[in-house]
Design an enzyme around this catalytic site. Sequence first.
Site, PDB file in Angstrom:
ATOM      1  N   CYS A   2       0.844  -1.186   0.000  1.00  0.00           N
ATOM      2  CA  CYS A   2       0.000   0.000   0.000  1.00  0.00           C
ATOM      3  C   CYS A   2       0.889   1.249   0.000  1.00  0.00           C
ATOM      4  CB  CYS A   2      -0.937   0.109   1.195  1.00  0.00           C
ATOM      5  SG  CYS A   2      -2.070  -1.252   1.328  1.00  0.00           S
ATOM      6  N   ARG A  27       3.777  -0.254  -4.948  1.00  0.00           N
ATOM      7  CA  ARG A  27       3.566  -0.785  -3.597  1.00  0.00           C
ATOM      8  C   ARG A  27       2.258  -1.570  -3.491  1.00  0.00           C
ATOM      9  NH1 ARG A  27       6.874   1.919   0.027  1.00  0.00           N
ATOM     10  NH2 ARG A  27       5.641   1.094   1.714  1.00  0.00           N
ATOM     11  N   TRP A  75      -2.711  -2.703  -1.649  1.00  0.00           N
ATOM     12  CA  TRP A  75      -2.363  -4.118  -1.829  1.00  0.00           C
ATOM     13  C   TRP A  75      -3.160  -4.826  -0.746  1.00  0.00           C
ATOM     14  CZ3 TRP A  75      -0.171  -8.227   0.847  1.00  0.00           C
ATOM     15  CH2 TRP A  75       0.305  -9.297   0.053  1.00  0.00           C
ATOM     16  N   ASN A 101      -1.381   2.366   5.708  1.00  0.00           N
ATOM     17  CA  ASN A 101      -0.503   1.305   5.210  1.00  0.00           C
ATOM     18  C   ASN A 101      -0.062   0.499   6.417  1.00  0.00           C
ATOM     19  OD1 ASN A 101       1.429  -0.265   3.906  1.00  0.00           O
ATOM     20  ND2 ASN A 101       3.003   1.294   4.113  1.00  0.00           N
ATOM     21  N   GLY A 102      -0.308  -0.812   6.396  1.00  0.00           N
ATOM     22  CA  GLY A 102       0.068  -1.660   7.531  1.00  0.00           C
ATOM     23  C   GLY A 102      -1.092  -2.543   7.923  1.00  0.00           C
ATOM     24  N   GLU A 482      18.411 -16.767  -7.654  1.00  0.00           N
ATOM     25  CA  GLU A 482      17.906 -15.468  -8.103  1.00  0.00           C
ATOM     26  C   GLU A 482      17.303 -15.568  -9.508  1.00  0.00           C
ATOM     27  OE1 GLU A 482      17.074 -12.875  -6.837  1.00  0.00           O
ATOM     28  OE2 GLU A 482      17.089 -11.324  -8.365  1.00  0.00           O
ATOM     29  N   LYS A 486      13.483 -14.615 -10.411  1.00  0.00           N
ATOM     30  CA  LYS A 486      13.224 -13.561 -11.395  1.00  0.00           C
ATOM     31  C   LYS A 486      12.230 -14.056 -12.434  1.00  0.00           C
ATOM     32  CE  LYS A 486      14.230 -10.774 -10.245  1.00  0.00           C
ATOM     33  NZ  LYS A 486      14.702 -10.100  -9.087  1.00  0.00           N
ATOM     34  N   GLU A 489       8.557 -14.700 -10.793  1.00  0.00           N
ATOM     35  CA  GLU A 489       7.760 -13.587 -10.280  1.00  0.00           C
ATOM     36  C   GLU A 489       7.165 -12.719 -11.384  1.00  0.00           C
ATOM     37  OE1 GLU A 489       9.771 -10.745  -7.710  1.00  0.00           O
ATOM     38  OE2 GLU A 489      11.596 -10.876  -8.873  1.00  0.00           O
ATOM     39  N   HIS A 505      19.110 -36.600  -6.423  1.00  0.00           N
ATOM     40  CA  HIS A 505      18.556 -37.070  -5.148  1.00  0.00           C
ATOM     41  C   HIS A 505      17.037 -36.925  -5.126  1.00  0.00           C
ATOM     42  CE1 HIS A 505      22.492 -37.803  -3.489  1.00  0.00           C
ATOM     43  NE2 HIS A 505      22.866 -36.622  -3.984  1.00  0.00           N
ATOM     44  N   LYS A 604       6.186  -4.111  -4.278  1.00  0.00           N
ATOM     45  CA  LYS A 604       7.623  -3.897  -4.174  1.00  0.00           C
ATOM     46  C   LYS A 604       8.122  -4.003  -2.737  1.00  0.00           C
ATOM     47  CE  LYS A 604      11.660  -2.351  -5.639  1.00  0.00           C
ATOM     48  NZ  LYS A 604      12.481  -3.368  -6.329  1.00  0.00           N
TER      49      LYS A 604
HETATM   50  C1  AGP Z   1      12.620  -9.630  -5.855  1.00  0.00           C
HETATM   51  O1  AGP Z   1      12.557  -9.311  -7.184  1.00  0.00           O
HETATM   52  C2  AGP Z   1      11.523  -9.176  -5.011  1.00  0.00           C
HETATM   53  N1  AGP Z   1      10.939  -7.990  -5.345  1.00  0.00           N
HETATM   54  C3  AGP Z   1      11.643  -9.483  -3.530  1.00  0.00           C
HETATM   55  O2  AGP Z   1      12.056 -10.799  -3.382  1.00  0.00           O
HETATM   56  C4  AGP Z   1      12.551  -8.553  -2.673  1.00  0.00           C
HETATM   57  O3  AGP Z   1      13.891  -8.774  -2.986  1.00  0.00           O
HETATM   58  C5  AGP Z   1      12.257  -8.839  -1.189  1.00  0.00           C
HETATM   59  O4  AGP Z   1      10.909  -8.573  -0.924  1.00  0.00           O
HETATM   60  C6  AGP Z   1      13.131  -8.044  -0.259  1.00  0.00           C
HETATM   61  O5  AGP Z   1      12.907  -6.663  -0.366  1.00  0.00           O
HETATM   62  P1  AGP Z   1      13.909  -5.632   0.280  1.00  0.00           P
HETATM   63  O6  AGP Z   1      15.219  -5.804  -0.413  1.00  0.00           O
HETATM   64  O7  AGP Z   1      13.302  -4.292   0.039  1.00  0.00           O
HETATM   65  O8  AGP Z   1      14.024  -5.971   1.737  1.00  0.00           O
END
Ligand code: AGP
Length: 609
Positions: A2, A27, A75, A101-102, A482, A486, A489, A505, A604
């Site tokens: 949010c 957000r 969100w 927000n929260g 990673e 990537k 997501e 395994h 984000k």
């Molecule tokens: C990765 O592409 C994501 N957006 C997510 O995994 C992100 O790295 C994670 O939420 C951590 O965020 P931060 O680095 O702001 O703590």
Amino acid sequence: MCGIIGYIGDKQAAPILLDGLEKLEYRGYDSAGLSLLDDGKINTIKTKGKILNLRRRVDLDYSGDSCIGIGHTRWATHGKPSDINSHPHSSFDGKFSVVHNGIIENFVTLRQDLKNEGIRFRSETDTEVVAQLLAKHYNGDIKQTIMKVLNIIEGAYSLGILCADYPDEIWAVRNASPLIIGLGEGENFLASDITAVLKHTKEIYQLNDGEFCCLKKNSVQVFAPDGTPIEKEKVTVDWNVEAAEKGGYKHFMLKEIMEEPDAIAKTISPRLTDDNEIVLDDFSLTKEKLENIKKIYILACGSAWHVGMVGKYVIEELTRIPVECDLASEFRYRNPVVDENTLAIVISQSGETADTLAALREAKSRGAKVLSIVNVVGSTIANESDDVIYTWAGPEIAVATTKAYSTQLTIVYLFALYAAKLMGKIDKKEYDEIIAAIRKLPEQVAEVLKMEQDIKTIASRYVYLEHAYFIGRNLDYAVSLEASLKLKEISYIHSEAYAAGELKHGTISLIEDDTFVCALCCQERLFDKTMNSIKEVAARGAETLAVITENCPNPGEECDHIITIPSTHPLIMPSLEVIPLQLLSYYIALSRKCDIHKPRNLAKSVTVE
Ligand code: AGP
């Protein structure tokens, strides 16, 4: 999660709020709304969907010219995305409007109590209780009323509050959710982050947990939780407006990938002297303190945790201090072995991730020293750490992180080298070699980026993928994690990363004709080992893509596709091999017509647990 914004000044508030919400849309983007105060009456316009929908609604339904208002992009946590559940939320008497927000953790009880008193709720949200409580406890004094309500609600919240009786004031509260106050000339702002107000001001106040404030057009008064006025220090942010714009790129993600050489250069160059010394400003970890460290925990979430996985290999290799890389969300709820000889390295782009912050506090409460690697200056994680090393990546807007990941890697290398040198664990030759490799990174990353068109062509083969596996050994495995995240997501392809040696395994049973396996073979000494894994999956019908360095032998027909990248020192290789994989994910998602800017269900900044 949010985004909230507020404006008070002489200009029309609606366009400023809408523009700011667009900057905050990363957000959360399932609904949005505004409240504007006109002639002592609060007008609220809100709707399900993206900010574009809200713009249309404002054009149709609002004809006022209010210069004071609050806005929100959501969100969803409590209640599905809908017009009714969108913020702002109003009190039963229409006197208060609130954006939040929260999470208000005790909202169920509060809501029931208010219902028992006859107050009717319109939405399913936790936020509406705040608006109703404000109206219930209102005694004509808004400051007192807000303080009373803050004593009742529990949880994480940043709030923007309008009261119809106070047409020249916006009130803002911060508790465990991000909030900044933007300070302008004859106008002031509140926002979840600086990018929303960057166009108007670079001067901000950072509020601490429990602080609240009153914004008027010519003043901002901040209060401590007990209501005492406090003097805040202005922070000047040196991000420029263009950095938060798409600048001709179709998506922020591609723009940010292309910015990586520059972001890496900005992060490393101020820290390296001409005679190869590493300078870490205001760094309290002396030789003696480092020598007392018996264990390092790296604490982070998502991609930042993947940086930590690289960090584990690099820091252990160079300093010989044992390193455990822990998911912040797990660390916070176990009983970790931490004491005053522990160093916690906390990695976060936003500096606000709720689990990472909780893990930091847990480590600190058990006596650990905390070093954080953060992108956002003055963020909560930065503020609560003993030492901070900033990644100078500039604002990262795309939900899928790229340049923040890359700059975090470079800080990990610098820290490991700095510590190893101070502790006498590295000889000059190797130290100088690695520094030379780090210096060369911006140029080499730029070289890899020139492969964009080739990678786009390779990506076009994988548009219809359902499953993908990324494999590698050692640092290649850390990067596989990673690469896999990537891809999943932003393209919604099911994807997993495996240490190549683990395949047989269990997971190899999933390999059948045309299963996609991407093998990272950039640790040259392990090339043959990973090639064996490629042969094993190829023999079972997998379609294989190998990422190799220019020094590796040509894998020939064993691989369906090969991406060859420049070589560097093995510890620094992750910085080069991740680049084609970021591009690959981007172009696969693009060909699948996925909403790269707003991947489904994601936001984000994850500021709720
Ligand atoms: C990765 O592409 C994501 N957006 C997510 O995994 C992100 O790295 C994670 O939420 C951590 O965020 P931060 O680095 O702001 O703590």
